[in-house]
Scaffold this motif. Sequence first.
Motif, PDB file in Angstrom:
ATOM      1  N   THR A 151       0.825  -1.212   0.000  1.00  0.00           N
ATOM      2  CA  THR A 151       0.000   0.000   0.000  1.00  0.00           C
ATOM      3  C   THR A 151       0.856   1.257   0.000  1.00  0.00           C
ATOM      4  OG1 THR A 151      -1.695  -1.216   1.251  1.00  0.00           O
ATOM      5  CG2 THR A 151      -1.850   1.184   1.222  1.00  0.00           C
ATOM      6  N   GLY A 152       1.931   1.237   0.790  1.00  0.00           N
ATOM      7  CA  GLY A 152       2.808   2.399   0.830  1.00  0.00           C
ATOM      8  C   GLY A 152       3.537   2.619  -0.489  1.00  0.00           C
ATOM      9  N   ALA A 153       3.946   1.532  -1.150  1.00  0.00           N
ATOM     10  CA  ALA A 153       4.637   1.672  -2.435  1.00  0.00           C
ATOM     11  C   ALA A 153       3.718   2.296  -3.480  1.00  0.00           C
ATOM     12  CB  ALA A 153       5.134   0.305  -2.908  1.00  0.00           C
ATOM     13  N   LEU A 154       2.447   1.870  -3.504  1.00  0.00           N
ATOM     14  CA  LEU A 154       1.494   2.460  -4.450  1.00  0.00           C
ATOM     15  C   LEU A 154       1.300   3.943  -4.167  1.00  0.00           C
ATOM     16  CD1 LEU A 154      -0.510   2.070  -6.756  1.00  0.00           C
ATOM     17  CD2 LEU A 154      -2.237   1.423  -5.039  1.00  0.00           C
ATOM     18  N   ARG A 155       1.212   4.295  -2.887  1.00  0.00           N
ATOM     19  CA  ARG A 155       1.063   5.717  -2.544  1.00  0.00           C
ATOM     20  C   ARG A 155       2.301   6.517  -2.919  1.00  0.00           C
ATOM     21  NH1 ARG A 155       2.391   8.758   1.817  1.00  0.00           N
ATOM     22  NH2 ARG A 155       3.181   6.926   2.942  1.00  0.00           N
ATOM     23  N   TRP A 156       3.479   5.940  -2.777  1.00  0.00           N
ATOM     24  CA  TRP A 156       4.706   6.645  -3.148  1.00  0.00           C
ATOM     25  C   TRP A 156       4.732   6.942  -4.641  1.00  0.00           C
ATOM     26  CZ3 TRP A 156       7.910   2.450  -0.194  1.00  0.00           C
ATOM     27  CH2 TRP A 156       7.813   2.698   1.187  1.00  0.00           C
ATOM     28  N   VAL A 157       4.328   5.975  -5.445  1.00  0.00           N
ATOM     29  CA  VAL A 157       4.320   6.178  -6.900  1.00  0.00           C
ATOM     30  C   VAL A 157       3.333   7.270  -7.292  1.00  0.00           C
ATOM     31  CG1 VAL A 157       3.822   5.103  -9.127  1.00  0.00           C
ATOM     32  CG2 VAL A 157       5.099   3.828  -7.382  1.00  0.00           C
ATOM     33  N   VAL A 158       2.134   7.231  -6.700  1.00  0.00           N
ATOM     34  CA  VAL A 158       1.110   8.222  -7.045  1.00  0.00           C
ATOM     35  C   VAL A 158       1.540   9.623  -6.624  1.00  0.00           C
ATOM     36  CG1 VAL A 158      -1.263   8.947  -6.595  1.00  0.00           C
ATOM     37  CG2 VAL A 158      -0.748   6.521  -6.978  1.00  0.00           C
ATOM     38  N   GLU A 159       2.092   9.754  -5.416  1.00  0.00           N
ATOM     39  CA  GLU A 159       2.476  11.073  -4.929  1.00  0.00           C
ATOM     40  C   GLU A 159       3.731  11.614  -5.622  1.00  0.00           C
ATOM     41  OE1 GLU A 159       2.905  10.758  -0.742  1.00  0.00           O
ATOM     42  OE2 GLU A 159       0.732  10.642  -0.342  1.00  0.00           O
ATOM     43  N   ALA A 160       4.634  10.719  -6.039  1.00  0.00           N
ATOM     44  CA  ALA A 160       5.870  11.172  -6.672  1.00  0.00           C
ATOM     45  C   ALA A 160       5.730  11.375  -8.175  1.00  0.00           C
ATOM     46  CB  ALA A 160       6.996  10.171  -6.413  1.00  0.00           C
ATOM     47  N   PHE A 161       4.607  10.939  -8.760  1.00  0.00           N
ATOM     48  CA  PHE A 161       4.471  11.040 -10.217  1.00  0.00           C
ATOM     49  C   PHE A 161       4.536  12.481 -10.723  1.00  0.00           C
ATOM     50  CE2 PHE A 161       1.970  11.423 -14.110  1.00  0.00           C
ATOM     51  CZ  PHE A 161       2.654  10.527 -14.922  1.00  0.00           C
ATOM     52  N   PRO A 162       3.833  13.453 -10.122  1.00  0.00           N
ATOM     53  CA  PRO A 162       3.961  14.832 -10.623  1.00  0.00           C
ATOM     54  C   PRO A 162       5.388  15.368 -10.547  1.00  0.00           C
ATOM     55  CG  PRO A 162       2.050  14.625  -9.187  1.00  0.00           C
ATOM     56  CD  PRO A 162       2.825  13.375  -9.043  1.00  0.00           C
ATOM     57  N   VAL A 163       6.100  15.002  -9.485  1.00  0.00           N
ATOM     58  CA  VAL A 163       7.492  15.450  -9.359  1.00  0.00           C
ATOM     59  C   VAL A 163       8.359  14.794 -10.425  1.00  0.00           C
ATOM     60  CG1 VAL A 163       9.452  15.653  -7.800  1.00  0.00           C
ATOM     61  CG2 VAL A 163       7.134  15.752  -6.893  1.00  0.00           C
ATOM     62  N   MET A 164       8.128  13.519 -10.696  1.00  0.00           N
ATOM     63  CA  MET A 164       8.884  12.826 -11.740  1.00  0.00           C
ATOM     64  C   MET A 164       8.646  13.454 -13.107  1.00  0.00           C
ATOM     65  SD  MET A 164       8.743   8.762 -10.755  1.00  0.00           S
ATOM     66  CE  MET A 164       6.960   8.661 -10.695  1.00  0.00           C
ATOM     67  N   ALA A 165       7.393  13.741 -13.423  1.00  0.00           N
ATOM     68  CA  ALA A 165       7.076  14.339 -14.724  1.00  0.00           C
ATOM     69  C   ALA A 165       7.706  15.716 -14.864  1.00  0.00           C
ATOM     70  CB  ALA A 165       5.558  14.426 -14.896  1.00  0.00           C
ATOM     71  N   THR A 166       7.646  16.511 -13.798  1.00  0.00           N
ATOM     72  CA  THR A 166       8.253  17.848 -13.859  1.00  0.00           C
ATOM     73  C   THR A 166       9.763  17.773 -14.017  1.00  0.00           C
ATOM     74  OG1 THR A 166       6.479  18.660 -12.422  1.00  0.00           O
ATOM     75  CG2 THR A 166       8.414  20.065 -12.691  1.00  0.00           C
TER      76      THR A 166
END
Length: 213
Positions: A151-166
């Motif tokens: 569950t934490g890994a899925l949340r990390w991916v979702v929350e970090a996605f905007p930062v990764m794209a930027t």
Amino acid sequence: MAGQRARTPYQDAGPRTEDRAFPAQRSREGGDPGGAADAGGAGAQRSARAPRAGEARRRQQQARRRGGLVAAGSAVGLPLLGAVADELGGPGVGLLFAVGAVLGTGAAAAVCSRAGRWWVVTAAPVVVLLVASGVEYAADPERYQGKNLGTGALRWVVEAFPVMATAVGVALAVAVGRAVADRRRTVLSRRRTVLDRRRPDGSGGPTGGSRRG
């Protein structure tokens, strides 16, 4: 007499003194001090250029190594500092991590070599995700045990996605800008070389040379 070849008039007359020897013959027969001097000067120039070329290559290699170290430190160090600061100031990574990730990726793309630009672009999302998840897990490892880790890994991916794209967008913009600037410098240097060749006496240009009046 039978068995003997007839001698031609040229053979009977012997070598003519008015015949000029070719340059290769002159150099073999009497030696050519001018040619030897030219060969010695060319050899000295080559021997003098060799250490300079080696020193220039060593400097370029050292500059590339320093640029690679600075790029790696920026791409990893700034996001890590931001994430640690966010964890110390409150729960979870946030704004400081995002700013550090974007600035670090942009700085890495700006100082790396030409081949390293695309490594920065492709590695940016991986670095951002690993730093964010690593800092969050290290801050509270007991929270992510068993099923909670997925569950934490899925949340990390979702929350970090905007930062990764930027971060990827900034790295691409910097890489494209550097490529355009390098192209312009190459074109300008070629134009300067052509102009320098035409300037001294005017004979190298298309309008140079003597005109018939």
